[in-house]
Scaffold this active site. Sequence first.
Site, PDB file in Angstrom:
ATOM      1  N   CYS A 115       0.806  -1.235   0.000  1.00  0.00           N
ATOM      2  CA  CYS A 115       0.000   0.000   0.000  1.00  0.00           C
ATOM      3  C   CYS A 115       0.837   1.283   0.000  1.00  0.00           C
ATOM      4  O   CYS A 115       0.320   2.361  -0.240  1.00  0.00           O
ATOM      5  CB  CYS A 115      -0.932   0.013   1.204  1.00  0.00           C
ATOM      6  SG  CYS A 115      -2.123  -1.311   1.132  1.00  0.00           S
ATOM      7  N   HIS A 255      -3.372   7.277   2.649  1.00  0.00           N
ATOM      8  CA  HIS A 255      -3.779   5.976   2.099  1.00  0.00           C
ATOM      9  C   HIS A 255      -5.135   5.624   2.709  1.00  0.00           C
ATOM     10  O   HIS A 255      -5.364   5.819   3.905  1.00  0.00           O
ATOM     11  CB  HIS A 255      -2.729   4.936   2.481  1.00  0.00           C
ATOM     12  CG  HIS A 255      -3.143   3.538   2.169  1.00  0.00           C
ATOM     13  ND1 HIS A 255      -3.591   3.165   0.925  1.00  0.00           N
ATOM     14  CD2 HIS A 255      -3.205   2.410   2.942  1.00  0.00           C
ATOM     15  CE1 HIS A 255      -3.892   1.873   0.937  1.00  0.00           C
ATOM     16  NE2 HIS A 255      -3.675   1.395   2.145  1.00  0.00           N
ATOM     17  N   ASN A 285     -10.305   0.206  -0.240  1.00  0.00           N
ATOM     18  CA  ASN A 285      -8.837   0.246  -0.257  1.00  0.00           C
ATOM     19  C   ASN A 285      -8.348  -0.296  -1.607  1.00  0.00           C
ATOM     20  O   ASN A 285      -8.378  -1.507  -1.838  1.00  0.00           O
ATOM     21  CB  ASN A 285      -8.309  -0.600   0.905  1.00  0.00           C
ATOM     22  CG  ASN A 285      -6.788  -0.602   0.985  1.00  0.00           C
ATOM     23  OD1 ASN A 285      -6.108  -0.109   0.091  1.00  0.00           O
ATOM     24  ND2 ASN A 285      -6.266  -1.172   2.059  1.00  0.00           N
TER      25      ASN A 285
HETATM   26  O1  UT7 Z   1      -3.977  -1.143   3.510  1.00  0.00           O
HETATM   27  C1  UT7 Z   1      -3.048  -2.015   4.086  1.00  0.00           C
HETATM   28  C2  UT7 Z   1      -3.049  -1.977   5.554  1.00  0.00           C
HETATM   29  N1  UT7 Z   1      -4.294  -2.487   6.081  1.00  0.00           N
HETATM   30  C3  UT7 Z   1      -4.899  -1.827   7.047  1.00  0.00           C
HETATM   31  O2  UT7 Z   1      -4.462  -0.789   7.435  1.00  0.00           O
HETATM   32  C4  UT7 Z   1      -6.125  -2.495   7.661  1.00  0.00           C
HETATM   33  C5  UT7 Z   1      -6.005  -2.501   9.160  1.00  0.00           C
HETATM   34  N2  UT7 Z   1      -7.073  -3.236   9.852  1.00  0.00           N
HETATM   35  C6  UT7 Z   1      -8.341  -2.832   9.831  1.00  0.00           C
HETATM   36  O3  UT7 Z   1      -8.700  -1.901   9.158  1.00  0.00           O
HETATM   37  C7  UT7 Z   1      -9.302  -3.528  10.737  1.00  0.00           C
HETATM   38  O4  UT7 Z   1      -8.614  -4.392  11.609  1.00  0.00           O
HETATM   39  C8  UT7 Z   1     -10.414  -4.348   9.996  1.00  0.00           C
HETATM   40  C9  UT7 Z   1     -11.380  -3.421   9.306  1.00  0.00           C
HETATM   41  C10 UT7 Z   1      -9.770  -5.296   9.009  1.00  0.00           C
HETATM   42  C11 UT7 Z   1     -11.215  -5.159  11.019  1.00  0.00           C
HETATM   43  O5  UT7 Z   1     -11.753  -4.300  12.009  1.00  0.00           O
HETATM   44  P1  UT7 Z   1     -11.556  -4.605  13.552  1.00  0.00           P
HETATM   45  O6  UT7 Z   1     -12.291  -3.559  14.286  1.00  0.00           O
HETATM   46  O7  UT7 Z   1     -10.087  -4.719  13.831  1.00  0.00           O
HETATM   47  O8  UT7 Z   1     -12.289  -5.996  13.708  1.00  0.00           O
HETATM   48  P2  UT7 Z   1     -11.713  -7.356  14.309  1.00  0.00           P
HETATM   49  O9  UT7 Z   1     -10.908  -8.065  13.288  1.00  0.00           O
HETATM   50  O10 UT7 Z   1     -11.135  -7.119  15.660  1.00  0.00           O
HETATM   51  O11 UT7 Z   1     -13.056  -8.148  14.530  1.00  0.00           O
HETATM   52  C12 UT7 Z   1     -14.044  -7.709  15.495  1.00  0.00           C
HETATM   53  C13 UT7 Z   1     -15.242  -8.643  15.397  1.00  0.00           C
HETATM   54  C14 UT7 Z   1     -14.875 -10.118  15.406  1.00  0.00           C
HETATM   55  O12 UT7 Z   1     -15.900 -10.800  16.061  1.00  0.00           O
HETATM   56  P3  UT7 Z   1     -15.751 -11.232  17.607  1.00  0.00           P
HETATM   57  O13 UT7 Z   1     -14.532 -12.107  17.650  1.00  0.00           O
HETATM   58  O14 UT7 Z   1     -15.549  -9.946  18.361  1.00  0.00           O
HETATM   59  O15 UT7 Z   1     -17.024 -11.922  17.900  1.00  0.00           O
HETATM   60  C15 UT7 Z   1     -14.888 -10.492  13.945  1.00  0.00           C
HETATM   61  O16 UT7 Z   1     -15.164 -11.858  13.744  1.00  0.00           O
HETATM   62  O17 UT7 Z   1     -15.922  -8.405  14.143  1.00  0.00           O
HETATM   63  C16 UT7 Z   1     -16.018  -9.649  13.434  1.00  0.00           C
HETATM   64  N3  UT7 Z   1     -15.910  -9.365  12.006  1.00  0.00           N
HETATM   65  C17 UT7 Z   1     -16.949  -8.993  11.240  1.00  0.00           C
HETATM   66  N4  UT7 Z   1     -18.251  -8.842  11.530  1.00  0.00           N
HETATM   67  C18 UT7 Z   1     -19.056  -8.454  10.517  1.00  0.00           C
HETATM   68  C19 UT7 Z   1     -14.780  -9.345  11.243  1.00  0.00           C
HETATM   69  N5  UT7 Z   1     -15.092  -8.989   9.974  1.00  0.00           N
HETATM   70  C20 UT7 Z   1     -16.422  -8.771   9.951  1.00  0.00           C
HETATM   71  C21 UT7 Z   1     -17.330  -8.387   8.951  1.00  0.00           C
HETATM   72  N6  UT7 Z   1     -18.628  -8.223   9.268  1.00  0.00           N
HETATM   73  N7  UT7 Z   1     -16.926  -8.138   7.679  1.00  0.00           N
END
Ligand code: UT7
Length: 332
Positions: A115, A255, A285
């Site tokens: 990225c 970004h 993204n």
């Molecule tokens: O561009 C390159 C660099 N990349 C980035 O900068 C991305 C960095 N990361 C992020 O933007 C975020 O971590 C994400 C958007 C990918 C995920 O958001 P998050 O707030 O970190 O969510 P998480 O992975 O901690 O998941 C929280 C909860 C989980 O459920 P439990 O374990 O709390 O029950 C996931 O299973 O949300 C759940 N979950 C979803 N729920 C609905 C994960 N993905 C989804 C989804 N829809 N698409």
Amino acid sequence: MKKQQAAITGIEGYVPDDVLTNHDLAKIVDTNDEWITTRTGIKERRILKKGKASSDMGAAAAKKLLEKKQMQASEIDMIICATATPDMIFPSTACIIADKIGAQNAFAYDLMAACSGFLYGLATAAKFIETNTYKKILVIGTDKMSSIVNYKDRATCIIFGDGAGAVLLEPNTEGLGIQDSILKSDGSGRSFLHMKAGGSKHPASFETVKNNEHSVYQDGKTVFKYAVKNMADVSAEIMKKNNLFSDDIQWLVPHQANKRIIDATARRMGIGDEKVMLNIHKYGNTTNGTIPLCLWDWESELKKGDNLILAAFGGGFTWGSIYLKWAYDSNK
Ligand code: UT7
């Protein structure tokens, strides 16, 4: 002779017509519009048709840019294509783009920094101008992320989209253009964001396909933590290094990975939302496409002399920041 700097003198973008909304994704994986919007800021993204590749989007942006600048492709000296989704492992997508646009005098190569690739590309190209080696360089960021996304993995498929942007860099002796860059990398972060197979370590095999190893793997929480810290830190660092205060900056061009990462960076820089370019809601993204697509969307609002801070974080890990003075008033 006055110091020669590299200035962006034109910008164009390309996004495919097909739109994939959060509601569409909710029909494919267990997710919903509310979760995606609040966690990322994304509402929809563009998807390139099957059979088309990153070079098609890069070439489309570059062709529009040449038309806009009323230039011949033969005038281009050099093309750097930043992409994480090359058409194929070799030859480079930059060579394919050069052929598609008819830039027969350009030497062309790809640059891979996930990225942060567009920023790495800009900083690299700037050196060829500052040293008076070349006069007209295209820096292109293009990614067909849909080609490496697993649409059964809700943690990644909601984030990415397809798109491309191209800028023309030319010499400037009025003190405008790229003023400074800070680029960083830390390969120890590679296990948190990668595509496991398809390279020399794990060439494509029945097993790699069966195990879904040809798509993006991301440990979102960990990447988020590093992205928030490093993108904010490097943006603050470039401000300090150049004696810039928040009032001196007209635009932050971040970004577009997650709105929460962008907000944290802006807060750290002391910059209000009105100075932040944000189009993540409509494109998601697009990896190397995000920063040029922002500049493209905002071109008509940019004024000669505006101070811009470009910032990115991505797989590798790679990250960085560029400080530039915008070089022209747009009549778009
Ligand atoms: O561009 C390159 C660099 N990349 C980035 O900068 C991305 C960095 N990361 C992020 O933007 C975020 O971590 C994400 C958007 C990918 C995920 O958001 P998050 O707030 O970190 O969510 P998480 O992975 O901690 O998941 C929280 C909860 C989980 O459920 P439990 O374990 O709390 O029950 C996931 O299973 O949300 C759940 N979950 C979803 N729920 C609905 C994960 N993905 C989804 C989804 N829809 N698409």
